[in-house]
Design a protein around this motif. Sequence first.
Motif, mmCIF file in Angstrom:
data_model
loop_
_atom_site.group_PDB
_atom_site.id
_atom_site.type_symbol
_atom_site.label_atom_id
_atom_site.label_comp_id
_atom_site.label_asym_id
_atom_site.label_seq_id
_atom_site.Cartn_x
_atom_site.Cartn_y
_atom_site.Cartn_z
ATOM 1 N N GLU A 1 -11.436 -0.268 -10.135
ATOM 2 C CA GLU A 1 -10.435 0.749 -9.792
ATOM 3 C C GLU A 1 -9.550 0.262 -8.644
ATOM 4 O O GLU A 1 -8.327 0.435 -8.678
ATOM 5 N N TYR A 2 -10.187 -0.333 -7.647
ATOM 6 C CA TYR A 2 -9.419 -0.796 -6.484
ATOM 7 C C TYR A 2 -8.510 -1.959 -6.846
ATOM 8 O O TYR A 2 -7.334 -1.974 -6.482
ATOM 9 N N ASP B 1 0.810 -1.222 0.000
ATOM 10 C CA ASP B 1 0.000 0.000 0.000
ATOM 11 C C ASP B 1 0.848 1.279 0.000
ATOM 12 O O ASP B 1 0.331 2.356 -0.277
ATOM 13 N N TYR C 1 -14.484 -2.257 -2.162
ATOM 14 C CA TYR C 1 -13.540 -3.214 -1.585
ATOM 15 C C TYR C 1 -14.030 -4.654 -1.652
ATOM 16 O O TYR C 1 -13.304 -5.552 -2.081
ATOM 17 N N ILE D 1 0.950 2.761 -3.923
ATOM 18 C CA ILE D 1 -0.231 3.013 -4.748
ATOM 19 C C ILE D 1 -0.018 4.269 -5.594
ATOM 20 O O ILE D 1 0.888 5.061 -5.322
ATOM 21 N N ARG E 1 -4.373 9.668 -6.514
ATOM 22 C CA ARG E 1 -5.824 9.506 -6.442
ATOM 23 C C ARG E 1 -6.519 9.574 -7.813
ATOM 24 O O ARG E 1 -7.427 8.804 -8.085
ATOM 25 N N GLN F 1 -5.318 0.627 -8.456
ATOM 26 C CA GLN F 1 -4.745 1.116 -7.190
ATOM 27 C C GLN F 1 -3.211 1.171 -7.261
ATOM 28 O O GLN F 1 -2.582 2.056 -6.710
ATOM 29 N N TRP F 2 -2.629 0.188 -7.952
ATOM 30 C CA TRP F 2 -1.185 0.107 -8.151
ATOM 31 C C TRP F 2 -0.900 0.082 -9.645
ATOM 32 O O TRP F 2 -1.730 -0.354 -10.430
ATOM 33 N N ARG G 1 -6.985 6.325 -9.684
ATOM 34 C CA ARG G 1 -7.734 5.207 -9.105
ATOM 35 C C ARG G 1 -9.150 5.562 -8.647
ATOM 36 O O ARG G 1 -9.874 4.701 -8.149
#
Length: 197
Positions: free
Chosen positions: A76-77, A57, A174, A60, A63, A81-82, A66
């Motif tokens: 997106e998550y 984390d 999530y 990442i 913003r 995210q990465w 993502r």
Amino acid sequence: MVKVLEIISELISLVKSQNRYILGIDGLSRSGKTTLVKQLQETLDNEEIEYYFFHIDDHIVEREGRYNTGFEEWYEYFQLQWDVDWLKRNFFEKLIDCDQINLPYYHSDTDTQEIRTVTLPKTGLIVIEGVFLQRKEWQGFFDKVLFLDCSQERRFMRETKTTKRNREKFERRYWKAEEYYINTFKPLDSADIVIKT
């Protein structure tokens, strides 16, 4: 399930038997990864074994890469995210034999990344801790992967009161991503060791 201290003891003997050992600690959010890392760190310090811990984390993207991308939130998550491919080429592929690697570290307060040079120990343990570590792009880079298995409701109960007020975001972002990961990559089956937390 196997006891955590027994697993740590086994890991220590494996680390001592080779130059650099790469361990993945996989698990969904709030499954106990940070707690396990602290226990492992204490043992490594006591055994005087060199190590370096990476928290996925920390790496990442900003913003805008993502959120509000036009894709579904769960996508997106999981996918955005990465920078998954960049990390594969510039992080995972270099862990085995590089002495130093340059990595972007994310700062949430400024929503920026800062490149830092990390010096890896020549011998000892490299630990990568985080979610979705057994995704196809990152498979094959670990000597061993632990998966911490914890029910969704128990994990949600570990969130702060403020965070728990936004259950809808968990459901949209999530939990759908976690469900996709579990059903697609079967981390409980592919992990070397599963720890019930």
